[in-house]
Design a protein around this motif. Structure first.
Motif, mmCIF file in Angstrom:
data_model
loop_
_atom_site.group_PDB
_atom_site.id
_atom_site.type_symbol
_atom_site.label_atom_id
_atom_site.label_comp_id
_atom_site.label_asym_id
_atom_site.label_seq_id
_atom_site.Cartn_x
_atom_site.Cartn_y
_atom_site.Cartn_z
ATOM 1 N N PHE A 1 0.833 -1.207 0.000
ATOM 2 C CA PHE A 1 0.000 0.000 0.000
ATOM 3 C C PHE A 1 0.868 1.258 0.000
ATOM 4 N N GLY A 2 1.933 1.261 0.806
ATOM 5 C CA GLY A 2 2.817 2.427 0.846
ATOM 6 C C GLY A 2 3.496 2.677 -0.482
ATOM 7 N N ALA A 3 4.018 1.610 -1.101
ATOM 8 C CA ALA A 3 4.679 1.756 -2.405
ATOM 9 C C ALA A 3 3.697 2.200 -3.467
ATOM 10 N N LEU A 4 2.471 1.679 -3.416
ATOM 11 C CA LEU A 4 1.454 2.044 -4.405
ATOM 12 C C LEU A 4 1.064 3.516 -4.289
ATOM 13 N N MET B 1 -7.090 -3.319 -9.288
ATOM 14 C CA MET B 1 -6.641 -4.524 -8.587
ATOM 15 C C MET B 1 -6.736 -4.334 -7.076
ATOM 16 N N THR B 2 -6.294 -3.183 -6.592
ATOM 17 C CA THR B 2 -6.322 -2.904 -5.147
ATOM 18 C C THR B 2 -7.749 -2.861 -4.616
ATOM 19 N N LEU B 3 -8.644 -2.217 -5.357
ATOM 20 C CA LEU B 3 -10.043 -2.132 -4.931
ATOM 21 C C LEU B 3 -10.684 -3.515 -4.866
ATOM 22 N N LEU B 4 -10.381 -4.369 -5.851
ATOM 23 C CA LEU B 4 -10.928 -5.722 -5.853
ATOM 24 C C LEU B 4 -10.392 -6.529 -4.669
ATOM 25 N N LEU B 5 -9.114 -6.341 -4.351
ATOM 26 C CA LEU B 5 -8.534 -7.030 -3.197
ATOM 27 C C LEU B 5 -9.188 -6.559 -1.897
ATOM 28 N N ILE B 6 -9.451 -5.257 -1.812
ATOM 29 C CA ILE B 6 -10.113 -4.711 -0.617
ATOM 30 C C ILE B 6 -11.493 -5.337 -0.447
ATOM 31 N N VAL B 7 -12.226 -5.484 -1.550
ATOM 32 C CA VAL B 7 -13.563 -6.094 -1.495
ATOM 33 C C VAL B 7 -13.460 -7.543 -1.011
ATOM 34 N N THR C 1 -9.945 -16.095 -0.864
ATOM 35 C CA THR C 1 -8.488 -15.939 -0.814
ATOM 36 C C THR C 1 -7.863 -16.364 -2.136
ATOM 37 N N LEU C 2 -8.365 -17.475 -2.700
ATOM 38 C CA LEU C 2 -7.907 -17.902 -4.028
ATOM 39 C C LEU C 2 -8.251 -16.854 -5.080
ATOM 40 N N LEU C 3 -9.429 -16.250 -4.941
ATOM 41 C CA LEU C 3 -9.833 -15.206 -5.887
ATOM 42 C C LEU C 3 -8.881 -14.014 -5.812
ATOM 43 N N SER C 4 -8.408 -13.670 -4.610
ATOM 44 C CA SER C 4 -7.471 -12.548 -4.477
ATOM 45 C C SER C 4 -6.174 -12.849 -5.215
ATOM 46 N N LEU C 5 -5.744 -14.119 -5.185
ATOM 47 C CA LEU C 5 -4.542 -14.527 -5.929
ATOM 48 C C LEU C 5 -4.792 -14.410 -7.429
ATOM 49 N N VAL C 6 -5.962 -14.857 -7.870
ATOM 50 C CA VAL C 6 -6.319 -14.769 -9.295
ATOM 51 C C VAL C 6 -6.375 -13.314 -9.745
ATOM 52 N N ILE C 7 -6.856 -12.434 -8.892
ATOM 53 C CA ILE C 7 -6.947 -11.009 -9.226
ATOM 54 C C ILE C 7 -5.567 -10.431 -9.497
ATOM 55 N N VAL C 8 -4.594 -10.751 -8.641
ATOM 56 C CA VAL C 8 -3.236 -10.227 -8.819
ATOM 57 C C VAL C 8 -2.624 -10.756 -10.111
ATOM 58 N N VAL C 9 -2.660 -12.079 -10.286
ATOM 59 C CA VAL C 9 -2.052 -12.687 -11.478
ATOM 60 C C VAL C 9 -2.775 -12.220 -12.739
#
Length: 554
Positions: free
Chosen positions: A59-62, A245-251, A274-282
């Motif tokens: 979050f800080g780097a972003l 991507m960040t907003l989807l992870l927050i959700v 949790t698996l969905l969060s991994l799919v979102i990043v990739v």
């Protein structure tokens, strides 16, 4: 002369800051199983310590990247790297101090208070993110630029020493030097003999040290701000992709946290999210690179496939490095069966207590120190004969330091002596790698796969050593991945580096994923996550060279 003396003083202070980054990060390996016991939470919840800590890095780097991209100027450069370090130290100090009221009066089993702990750790991690963004270029500026790499290696070595003693110190503070069984520890917590006040005072002390370091930097008026003439190359489409991507992870994680408001949270629902969060990043990174190939404008460094592959590699590397040790405590203390009245863990050893686990966590992180000390040898350009001897002597010297620190702390170390054989395997891997980043990374990645597979299928001390050796094989991955990922980026090198640092996010996603798998399929089987991570890292090492070669041809 006075200025040079001040520079040396600043370097000493900076190196101390590196030490505490490692100290706090590694001590989480002891803090996590203790939190699980004290707050009566499941394995997934315990891994939220990593989610908060490493999520703050991302979050800080972003935020720094988006702010710089929007304003068209490097925010950190505008502050000056010296001021950036001061701001980061102050923020971490605030987070450390917040830990005191956050857990004040928390009773055993009070899981709601655990979430306040996460908030405090997030603030500490956010400060670390700012510090690390500024500290590397600042270290380069503290003296002759040609010796900047030496200063960074010194700081990295001290950081690794912090990761080695962090678990030991926290275990001594929490439990004392005498190992306690699981039932004994639970009884001491229930009776109030072991309280969270010890953690409160520890973080108050750490916060005071961060504040002192900030004051030392501020009072060193002759130090450079170390500003550069860096030009920001805007990448609005990359900013948009990362924001979505960040907003989807927050959700996803909002829905996960919301599940724990239910009396009986759904393990399957949480695992799927949790698996969905991994799919979102990739998926976001692959989509970005696909779109950038069609039309490069606005995507910045994301147009380069080696960078996207490298971002996924950093994500995976940080994730596997953290998840092996974060879940190791539960693996070793979990009682899977009882034989002749002896409670055994899933790898067939006597189930351990939190206090008995501390030296093993120390050895895991010490494995990273061993590898990093050995990996720094080439920087000094020794002769071939001297290099051969150093590749043997330096790792075993580091191994000796780890054993000595554990011994003087009162921990039993004889069961760690045979780990010297694993160190010998790492030394052989260094020789096979021939100082070539891709080849070295491939060898270490495959050894990581082999180590975890042995841990999954073997029993006893062999399985334990196999899991601990994960630290040895993670040790050189960061610099290797980084060097390969930014190769050929040209004017986008700085931006690419910023994207890579964001992917520390892997430490926030992969440990909770393994934690929830542990809740569903068992802690031992959950280590297949580590196998998958090491497999990707070996694939990256094989693939990235071909990508770079094809880019040159075209």
């Amino acid at each position: 002369m006075a200025e040079q003396k001040n520079y040396k003083q600043a370097l000493s202070t900076l190196v101390t800051v590196f030490f505490f980054w490692g100290f706090i990060a590694a001590s989480n390996g002891v803090f996590i199983p203790f939190c699980k016991t004290y707050f009566a939470i499941d394995q997934f919840q315990s891994q939220l310590v990593d989610f908060a800590f490493y999520g703050a890095y991302y979050f800080g780097a972003l935020v720094l990247f988006i702010s710089s991209n929007t304003n068209g100027k490097d925010i950190m450069n505008a502050w000056g790297y010296k001021n950036g370090i001061i701001y980061g130290l102050l923020l971490s100090a605030i987070g450390a101090v917040v830990m005191f009221p956050a857990i004040a009066g928390a009773a055993p089993g009070d899981s709601n208070v655990f979430y306040y702990v996460l908030v405090a750790l997030f603030v500490v991690g956010l400060g670390f993110s700012i510090q690390q963004t500024a500290a590397n270029p600042f270290a380069i500026a503290l003296g002759n630029p040609e010796k900047g790499a030496h200063r960074l290696n010194l700081a990295g070595g001290i950081n690794s020493f912090g990761t080695t003693i962090g678990p030991i110190v926290v275990a001594l503070i929490l439990f004392g030097s005498t190992p306690k069984s699981g039932p004994e520890l639970e009884a001491l917590i229930t009776s109030g003999a072991i309280q969270l006040s010890t953690i409160q005072y520890l973080y108050l002390a750490v916060g005071g040290l961060f504040l002192l370091a900030a004051v030392l930097f501020y009072c060193s008026k002759t130090l450079p701000q170390a500003k550069t003439d860096a030009t920001i190359i805007k990448a609005p489409k990359a900013v948009a992709a990362l924001t979505v991507m960040t907003l989807l992870l927050i959700v996803c994680f909002y829905l996960i946290f919301n599940q724990y408001k239910n009396e009986i949270p759904s393990d399957r629902f949480i695992l799927n999210l949790t698996l969905l969060s991994l799919v979102i990043v990739v998926g976001t990174l692959l989509f970005a690179n696909t779109m950038a190939k069609k039309k490069t404008a606005g995507w910045g460094a994301m147009r380069y496939p080696q960078l996207i592959l490298g971002m996924l590699a950093i994500f995976t590397y940080v994730g596997v490095e953290v998840t092996i040790q974060s879940n190791l405590g539960e693996l070793l203390k979990f009682v899977s069966k009882t034989v002749n009245g002896v409670k055994l863990n899933p790898i067939g050893l006597k189930a351990m207590s939190d206090t008995e686990i501390a030296p093993l966590i120390s050895m895991y992180w010490g494995g990273l120190m061993i590898g990093r000390w050995a990996g720094a040898i080439a920087v000094f350009n020794p002769s071939n004969k001297l290099k051969t001897w150093l590749y043997i002597l330096v790792p075993y010297s580091a191994f000796g330091v780890i054993l000595f620190v554990n011994y003087i702390s009162g921990f039993y170390v004889k069961n760690l002596f045979l780990f010297a054989l694993c160190v010998a395997l790492q030394i052989a891997a260094f020789f096979m790698g021939k100082d070539k980043p891709a080849l070295t990374l491939k060898i270490f990645g495959l050894l990581g796969v082999l180590a975890v597979l042995i841990g999954l299928f073997a029993n006893g001390t062999l399985a334990l050593y196999a899991f601990l050796s994960g630290g040895l094989f993670c040790s050189i991955m960061w610099p290797s991945i980084f060097a390969l990922s930014i190769k050929g980026l040209g004017k986008y090198t700085s931006q690419g580096s910023a994207f890579l640092i964001m992917m520390i996010l892997g430490g926030a996603i992969i440990p909770p994923l393994q934690g929830k798998l542990a809740d569903v399929i068992g802690i031992h089987n959950s280590y297949w996550v580590a196998v998958a991570c090491f497999l990707y890292l070996a694939f990256f090492a094989q693939r990235v060279e071909r990508v770079i070669k094809n880019a040159r041809v075209s």
